[in-house]
Write an enzyme that holds these catalytic residues in place. Structure first.
Site, PDB file in Angstrom:
ATOM      1  N   HIS A 155       0.828  -1.221   0.000  1.00  0.00           N
ATOM      2  CA  HIS A 155       0.000   0.000   0.000  1.00  0.00           C
ATOM      3  C   HIS A 155       0.859   1.267   0.000  1.00  0.00           C
ATOM      4  O   HIS A 155       0.424   2.305   0.483  1.00  0.00           O
ATOM      5  CB  HIS A 155      -0.960   0.048   1.200  1.00  0.00           C
ATOM      6  CG  HIS A 155      -1.700  -1.226   1.439  1.00  0.00           C
ATOM      7  ND1 HIS A 155      -2.947  -1.473   0.924  1.00  0.00           N
ATOM      8  CD2 HIS A 155      -1.350  -2.346   2.117  1.00  0.00           C
ATOM      9  CE1 HIS A 155      -3.346  -2.683   1.295  1.00  0.00           C
ATOM     10  NE2 HIS A 155      -2.390  -3.240   2.008  1.00  0.00           N
ATOM     11  N   SER A 276      14.781  21.125 -16.932  1.00  0.00           N
ATOM     12  CA  SER A 276      13.549  21.873 -17.181  1.00  0.00           C
ATOM     13  C   SER A 276      13.910  23.158 -17.912  1.00  0.00           C
ATOM     14  O   SER A 276      15.011  23.683 -17.759  1.00  0.00           O
ATOM     15  CB  SER A 276      12.886  22.197 -15.845  1.00  0.00           C
ATOM     16  OG  SER A 276      12.177  23.410 -15.926  1.00  0.00           O
ATOM     17  N   LYS A 282      15.925  21.524 -11.654  1.00  0.00           N
ATOM     18  CA  LYS A 282      15.257  20.261 -11.965  1.00  0.00           C
ATOM     19  C   LYS A 282      16.155  19.233 -12.651  1.00  0.00           C
ATOM     20  O   LYS A 282      16.990  19.561 -13.484  1.00  0.00           O
ATOM     21  CB  LYS A 282      14.038  20.514 -12.860  1.00  0.00           C
ATOM     22  CG  LYS A 282      12.858  21.150 -12.160  1.00  0.00           C
ATOM     23  CD  LYS A 282      12.304  20.327 -11.012  1.00  0.00           C
ATOM     24  CE  LYS A 282      11.490  19.134 -11.461  1.00  0.00           C
ATOM     25  NZ  LYS A 282      10.208  19.516 -12.055  1.00  0.00           N
ATOM     26  N   GLU A 289       9.617   8.001 -17.251  1.00  0.00           N
ATOM     27  CA  GLU A 289       8.242   8.463 -17.508  1.00  0.00           C
ATOM     28  C   GLU A 289       7.769   8.068 -18.910  1.00  0.00           C
ATOM     29  O   GLU A 289       6.621   7.681 -19.107  1.00  0.00           O
ATOM     30  CB  GLU A 289       8.155   9.982 -17.352  1.00  0.00           C
ATOM     31  CG  GLU A 289       8.302  10.429 -15.903  1.00  0.00           C
ATOM     32  CD  GLU A 289       8.491  11.946 -15.821  1.00  0.00           C
ATOM     33  OE1 GLU A 289       7.502  12.665 -16.042  1.00  0.00           O
ATOM     34  OE2 GLU A 289       9.621  12.399 -15.562  1.00  0.00           O
TER      35      GLU A 289
END
Ligand code: ARG
Length: 460
Positions: A155, A276, A282, A289
């Site tokens: 979980h 970024s 970043k 992804e």
């Protein structure tokens, strides 16, 4: 001029020509098409359906065309619709009558069924070798982090101590199954449809065993109508690739979490991350992804093909021309995802100290505390309850179980003795999880050994 123009009184409309043509995407079957045609011609000659001379001319003509295609010297035309008719018409333009005899006892229906099967068979091998390469990298990484204690989750809540090696090896096991699934698909597809004709076989005395053997199939397909209509292997391939992508996307998700500041269990190499355009600090896990995102594509390919095949009556229907693009797209996607993902994992750096720190909070040794009491004779359910009360007590005072003094512990049970501290030590909790398949070093070493044996039993 169309190969089939005899029956028609008009030219095909330009729109229909463009709509009908598959050459734009099926040209990647050129090798299989030529291989299949050579085997067919040899068989026709062996069965004296065409002359040896014709077969030789066909073979050398096709080999020449093959070379020229690979050298980029051949221009295919939409007017010839697909790769099969393009090659046949180029051949006939060059060698005349012998070329016109090639299609004796054959249809484009068994031809395309053959080409596509051979293509899928070849690509399966490629995908398998890419998965094995990924598994090699997983074994190398696992070997380095067998002692690195980290929280295992259920979980997404900290659950019990595992090692980073155990985590990585979980994925290695999934990829092992992916390999065996693909091998299984390959075994099942390895029957040769050539000789099924348009749908009803042929009256010529062909030898289907000869072409099957020549093209490295185990045997010819057993029913001519099924032979030209079966696309199970493509559906099976896409199912296998979808499951593989499910595994990659789960792994990708972990990577994305792990390299966040919230976790910082790993750091991706600069060459495998991106920046970024506005936020100077970043460092984004775009590779992971994209793998996660491209999983959707492959599932889409699977559903696309399933839907095309649904409800098509026997035998060949033009709908089936729509079988190729989803398969090509899924293969292209998987074949780019696997190597880039593998390299990303190879170059990533782990932070065992951050994993250890995370493991220290969240009471992941609570099961061990209950087991401690149970091993001293308390029924497990009672031990479980007492440990729960201890966790509540610790939460109130912002302490870990191992920070409690012995007299505090003994208020909950007089079974607690000094050895509780070593039972609660996370390193011990992990090391003692030595059951088969567990995270102990001995067990992760066994897993690494077995995955490596699996890899070396196959040639890459
Ligand atoms: N381009 C076709 C396909 O990919 C080849 C088979 C065509 N057969 C036919 N009878 N029109 O399915």
């Amino acid at each position: 001029m169309k190969l089939w123009s005899g029956r028609f009184g008009k030219e095909t409309d330009a729109l229909v020509n463009a709509f009908n043509a598959s050459i734009g995407f099926d040209q990647r079957l050129y090798r299989e098409d030529i291989q299949g045609s050579i085997a067919h011609a040899r068989m026709l000659a062996a069965r004296e359906i065409i002359s040896r001379r014709d077969a030789e001319e066909i073979e050398s003509g096709l080999l020449e065309i093959l070379q020229e295609i690979e050298a980029g010297k051949i221009e295919f035309t939409e007017d010839q619709e697909d790769i099969h008719m393009n090659i046949e018409s180029i051949l006939t333009a060059r060698i005349g009558n012998a070329g016109k005899r090639l299609h004796t006892a054959r249809s484009r229906n068994d031809q395309v069924a053959l080409d596509f099967r051979m293509y899928v068979r070849r690509e399966i091998k490629k995908v398998i070798s890419e998965i094995l390469n990924l598994e090699i990298i997983l074994c190398e990484q696992a070997e380095k982090y067998q002692e690195a204690v980290m929280p295992g989750y259920t979980h997404l809540q900290r659950a019990q101590p595992v090692s980073f090696a155990q985590y990585i090896l979980a994925y290695a096991h999934m990829f092992t199954r992916d390999v065996t699934r693909l091998e299984d698909c390959e075994k099942r597809l390895n029957e040769c449809p050539l000789g099924s004709g348009a749908l009803a076989g042929t009256t010529y005395p062909i030898d289907r065993w000869m072409t099957a053997k020549e093209l490295n199939f185990d045997r010819p397909t057993g029913n001519s109508m099924d032979g030209v209509s079966d696309r199970d292997y493509a559906m099976e391939l896409l199912s296998d690739l979808s499951i593989l992508m499910a595994h990659l996307s789960r792994f990708a998700e972990e990577i994305i979490l792990w390299c966040s500041w919230e976790f910082k269990f790993i750091e991706l190499d600069d060459a495998y991350a991106t920046g970024s355009s506005i936020m100077p600090q970043k460092k984004n896990p775009d590779v992971a992804e994209l793998v996660r995102g491209k999983t959707g594509r492959v599932y889409g390919d699977l559903m696309g093909l399933f839907t095309v095949m649904k409800g098509i009556p026997l035998a060949y229907n033009k709908d089936m021309q729509e079988d190729k693009e989803p398969v090509f797209d899924a293969l292209d996607t998987v074949e780019i995802c696997l190597p880039v993902f593998a390299e990303m994992l190879k170059t990533m750096k782990a932070y065992p100290e951050n994993m250890r720190r995370a493991a220290g909070r969240g009471f992941i040794n609570a099961t061990d505390c209950a087991d401690y009491l149970a091993k001293k004779g308390m029924p497990f359910r009672d031990a479980y309850k007492i440990t729960g009360e201890l966790v509540a007590y610790c939460t109130g005072s912002n302490k870990t179980l191992e920070e409690l003094k012995l007299d505090e512990l003994r208020k909950f049970s007089d079974l607690f003795e000094n050895d509780i501290y070593s039972a609660l030590k996370l390193e011990n909790c992990m090391a003692l999880r030595n059951s088969y398949g567990g995270p102990s070093v001995q067990e992760t070493a066994r897993q690494i050994r077995e995955v490596r044996e699996f890899i070396s039993a196959r040639k890459i």
